[in-house]
Design a protein around this motif. Structure first.
Motif, PDB file in Angstrom:
ATOM      1  N   ASN A  14      32.471  52.424  43.317  1.00  0.00           N
ATOM      2  CA  ASN A  14      32.128  53.847  43.208  1.00  0.00           C
ATOM      3  C   ASN A  14      32.384  54.363  41.798  1.00  0.00           C
ATOM      4  O   ASN A  14      31.596  55.150  41.273  1.00  0.00           O
ATOM      5  CB  ASN A  14      32.918  54.672  44.217  1.00  0.00           C
ATOM      6  N   VAL A  15      33.474  53.928  41.194  1.00  0.00           N
ATOM      7  CA  VAL A  15      33.824  54.369  39.841  1.00  0.00           C
ATOM      8  C   VAL A  15      32.837  53.814  38.822  1.00  0.00           C
ATOM      9  O   VAL A  15      32.380  54.529  37.934  1.00  0.00           O
ATOM     10  CB  VAL A  15      35.270  53.934  39.487  1.00  0.00           C
ATOM     11  N   ILE A  16      32.477  52.550  38.954  1.00  0.00           N
ATOM     12  CA  ILE A  16      31.592  51.921  37.977  1.00  0.00           C
ATOM     13  C   ILE A  16      30.206  52.554  37.983  1.00  0.00           C
ATOM     14  O   ILE A  16      29.623  52.790  36.927  1.00  0.00           O
ATOM     15  CB  ILE A  16      31.489  50.399  38.213  1.00  0.00           C
ATOM     16  N   GLY A  17      29.680  52.833  39.156  1.00  0.00           N
ATOM     17  CA  GLY A  17      28.336  53.411  39.219  1.00  0.00           C
ATOM     18  C   GLY A  17      27.343  52.527  38.478  1.00  0.00           C
ATOM     19  O   GLY A  17      27.302  51.321  38.688  1.00  0.00           O
ATOM     20  N   ASN A  18      26.568  53.116  37.591  1.00  0.00           N
ATOM     21  CA  ASN A  18      25.573  52.372  36.820  1.00  0.00           C
ATOM     22  C   ASN A  18      26.018  52.126  35.385  1.00  0.00           C
ATOM     23  O   ASN A  18      25.193  51.789  34.535  1.00  0.00           O
ATOM     24  CB  ASN A  18      24.235  53.117  36.830  1.00  0.00           C
ATOM     25  N   ASP A  19      27.287  52.337  35.107  1.00  0.00           N
ATOM     26  CA  ASP A  19      27.819  52.185  33.755  1.00  0.00           C
ATOM     27  C   ASP A  19      28.611  50.895  33.614  1.00  0.00           C
ATOM     28  O   ASP A  19      28.813  50.174  34.582  1.00  0.00           O
ATOM     29  CB  ASP A  19      28.709  53.388  33.407  1.00  0.00           C
ATOM     30  N   ALA A  20      29.070  50.632  32.399  1.00  0.00           N
ATOM     31  CA  ALA A  20      29.944  49.484  32.116  1.00  0.00           C
ATOM     32  C   ALA A  20      31.223  50.026  31.497  1.00  0.00           C
ATOM     33  O   ALA A  20      31.171  50.927  30.654  1.00  0.00           O
ATOM     34  CB  ALA A  20      29.258  48.511  31.170  1.00  0.00           C
ATOM     35  N   TYR A  21      32.355  49.507  31.927  1.00  0.00           N
ATOM     36  CA  TYR A  21      33.657  49.980  31.466  1.00  0.00           C
ATOM     37  C   TYR A  21      34.550  48.812  31.094  1.00  0.00           C
ATOM     38  O   TYR A  21      34.460  47.743  31.691  1.00  0.00           O
ATOM     39  CB  TYR A  21      34.376  50.767  32.576  1.00  0.00           C
ATOM     40  N   SER A  22      35.458  49.057  30.177  1.00  0.00           N
ATOM     41  CA  SER A  22      36.480  48.069  29.857  1.00  0.00           C
ATOM     42  C   SER A  22      37.521  48.089  30.979  1.00  0.00           C
ATOM     43  O   SER A  22      37.599  49.047  31.760  1.00  0.00           O
ATOM     44  CB  SER A  22      37.146  48.395  28.524  1.00  0.00           C
ATOM     45  N   THR A  23      38.312  47.053  31.028  1.00  0.00           N
ATOM     46  CA  THR A  23      39.391  46.997  32.026  1.00  0.00           C
ATOM     47  C   THR A  23      40.323  48.191  31.860  1.00  0.00           C
ATOM     48  O   THR A  23      40.702  48.834  32.836  1.00  0.00           O
ATOM     49  CB  THR A  23      40.177  45.677  31.882  1.00  0.00           C
ATOM     50  N   LYS A  24      40.663  48.495  30.632  1.00  0.00           N
ATOM     51  CA  LYS A  24      41.565  49.622  30.359  1.00  0.00           C
ATOM     52  C   LYS A  24      40.967  50.941  30.859  1.00  0.00           C
ATOM     53  O   LYS A  24      41.657  51.743  31.485  1.00  0.00           O
ATOM     54  CB  LYS A  24      41.850  49.706  28.861  1.00  0.00           C
ATOM     55  N   GLU A  25      39.684  51.143  30.600  1.00  0.00           N
ATOM     56  CA  GLU A  25      39.024  52.373  31.053  1.00  0.00           C
ATOM     57  C   GLU A  25      39.041  52.466  32.579  1.00  0.00           C
ATOM     58  O   GLU A  25      39.331  53.532  33.133  1.00  0.00           O
ATOM     59  CB  GLU A  25      37.579  52.418  30.556  1.00  0.00           C
ATOM     60  N   LEU A  26      38.729  51.367  33.242  1.00  0.00           N
ATOM     61  CA  LEU A  26      38.723  51.370  34.712  1.00  0.00           C
ATOM     62  C   LEU A  26      40.104  51.651  35.275  1.00  0.00           C
ATOM     63  O   LEU A  26      40.244  52.417  36.229  1.00  0.00           O
ATOM     64  CB  LEU A  26      38.188  50.040  35.244  1.00  0.00           C
ATOM     65  N   MET A  27      41.111  51.039  34.690  1.00  0.00           N
ATOM     66  CA  MET A  27      42.476  51.271  35.163  1.00  0.00           C
ATOM     67  C   MET A  27      42.868  52.735  34.991  1.00  0.00           C
ATOM     68  O   MET A  27      43.489  53.319  35.875  1.00  0.00           O
ATOM     69  CB  MET A  27      43.458  50.355  34.430  1.00  0.00           C
ATOM     70  N   GLU A  28      42.477  53.346  33.881  1.00  0.00           N
ATOM     71  CA  GLU A  28      42.784  54.761  33.645  1.00  0.00           C
ATOM     72  C   GLU A  28      42.070  55.651  34.662  1.00  0.00           C
ATOM     73  O   GLU A  28      42.673  56.558  35.234  1.00  0.00           O
ATOM     74  CB  GLU A  28      42.395  55.162  32.225  1.00  0.00           C
ATOM     75  N   ILE A  29      40.782  55.396  34.885  1.00  0.00           N
ATOM     76  CA  ILE A  29      40.010  56.190  35.840  1.00  0.00           C
ATOM     77  C   ILE A  29      40.592  56.079  37.243  1.00  0.00           C
ATOM     78  O   ILE A  29      40.686  57.072  37.970  1.00  0.00           O
ATOM     79  CB  ILE A  29      38.532  55.749  35.835  1.00  0.00           C
ATOM     80  N   LEU A  30      41.013  54.874  37.621  1.00  0.00           N
ATOM     81  CA  LEU A  30      41.573  54.638  38.951  1.00  0.00           C
ATOM     82  C   LEU A  30      43.040  55.044  39.058  1.00  0.00           C
ATOM     83  O   LEU A  30      43.608  55.022  40.146  1.00  0.00           O
ATOM     84  CB  LEU A  30      41.423  53.159  39.320  1.00  0.00           C
ATOM     85  N   ARG A  68      30.522  45.577  34.760  1.00  0.00           N
ATOM     86  CA  ARG A  68      29.436  46.378  35.319  1.00  0.00           C
ATOM     87  C   ARG A  68      29.052  45.802  36.681  1.00  0.00           C
ATOM     88  O   ARG A  68      29.383  44.664  37.009  1.00  0.00           O
ATOM     89  CB  ARG A  68      28.233  46.375  34.394  1.00  0.00           C
ATOM     90  N   LYS A  69      28.349  46.615  37.457  1.00  0.00           N
ATOM     91  CA  LYS A  69      27.830  46.132  38.734  1.00  0.00           C
ATOM     92  C   LYS A  69      26.734  45.118  38.454  1.00  0.00           C
ATOM     93  O   LYS A  69      26.018  45.213  37.471  1.00  0.00           O
ATOM     94  CB  LYS A  69      27.235  47.272  39.543  1.00  0.00           C
ATOM     95  N   VAL A  70      26.576  44.183  39.372  1.00  0.00           N
ATOM     96  CA  VAL A  70      25.478  43.232  39.298  1.00  0.00           C
ATOM     97  C   VAL A  70      24.193  44.012  39.557  1.00  0.00           C
ATOM     98  O   VAL A  70      24.137  44.844  40.456  1.00  0.00           O
ATOM     99  CB  VAL A  70      25.676  42.097  40.334  1.00  0.00           C
ATOM    100  N   LYS A  71      23.162  43.749  38.776  1.00  0.00           N
ATOM    101  CA  LYS A  71      21.917  44.522  38.868  1.00  0.00           C
ATOM    102  C   LYS A  71      21.248  44.468  40.229  1.00  0.00           C
ATOM    103  O   LYS A  71      20.652  45.432  40.659  1.00  0.00           O
ATOM    104  CB  LYS A  71      20.944  44.071  37.774  1.00  0.00           C
ATOM    105  N   ASN A  72      21.332  43.357  40.912  1.00  0.00           N
ATOM    106  CA  ASN A  72      20.693  43.235  42.218  1.00  0.00           C
ATOM    107  C   ASN A  72      21.420  43.986  43.320  1.00  0.00           C
ATOM    108  O   ASN A  72      20.939  44.102  44.418  1.00  0.00           O
ATOM    109  CB  ASN A  72      20.573  41.757  42.620  1.00  0.00           C
TER     110      ASN A  72
END
Length: 73
Positions: A14-30, A68-72
Motif C-alpha cells: 500500500n505504501v509503495i503504490g506505483n512509486d519506488a523507494y529506498s529502504t530508508k524511505e520505506l522504513m520512515e514512512i512505515l 518497487r512493485k512488480v509491474k505485472n
C-alpha cells in the motif's frame, strides 16, 4: 495476488503504490526503526512472493537502490 500475504506485506504494498523507494524511505514512512525486522517481516516475504523487486538487481547494496512493485502485479 497469489496466496496469502501478511499484514506487514500488505502495508508495504500500500505504501509503495506505483512509486519506488529506498529502504530508508520505506522504513520512515512505515514508522519502523529496526532494519532487520523490516527486512525479515516486510521485504523478504514480499520479494519471495514476487510482489516487489529491486530497481538495480545486479547491485543489491547500491546506494541508489530502490524497491518497487512488480509491474505485472
Amino acid at each position: 495476488m497469489t496466496g496469502q500475504v501478511t499484514g506487514q506485506v500488505q502495508r508495504l504494498l500500500n505504501v509503495i503504490g506505483n512509486d519506488a523507494y529506498s529502504t530508508k524511505e520505506l522504513m520512515e514512512i512505515l514508522g519502523l526503526r529496526h532494519r532487520q525486522t523490516f527486512r525479515d517481516n516486510y521485504l523478504l516475504p514480499a520479494m519471495e512472493k514476487g510482489l516487489i523487486e529491486m530497481t538495480i538487481p545486479a547491485k543489491p547494496n547500491s546506494s541508489k537502490q530502490k524497491i518497487r512493485k512488480v509491474k505485472n502485479f
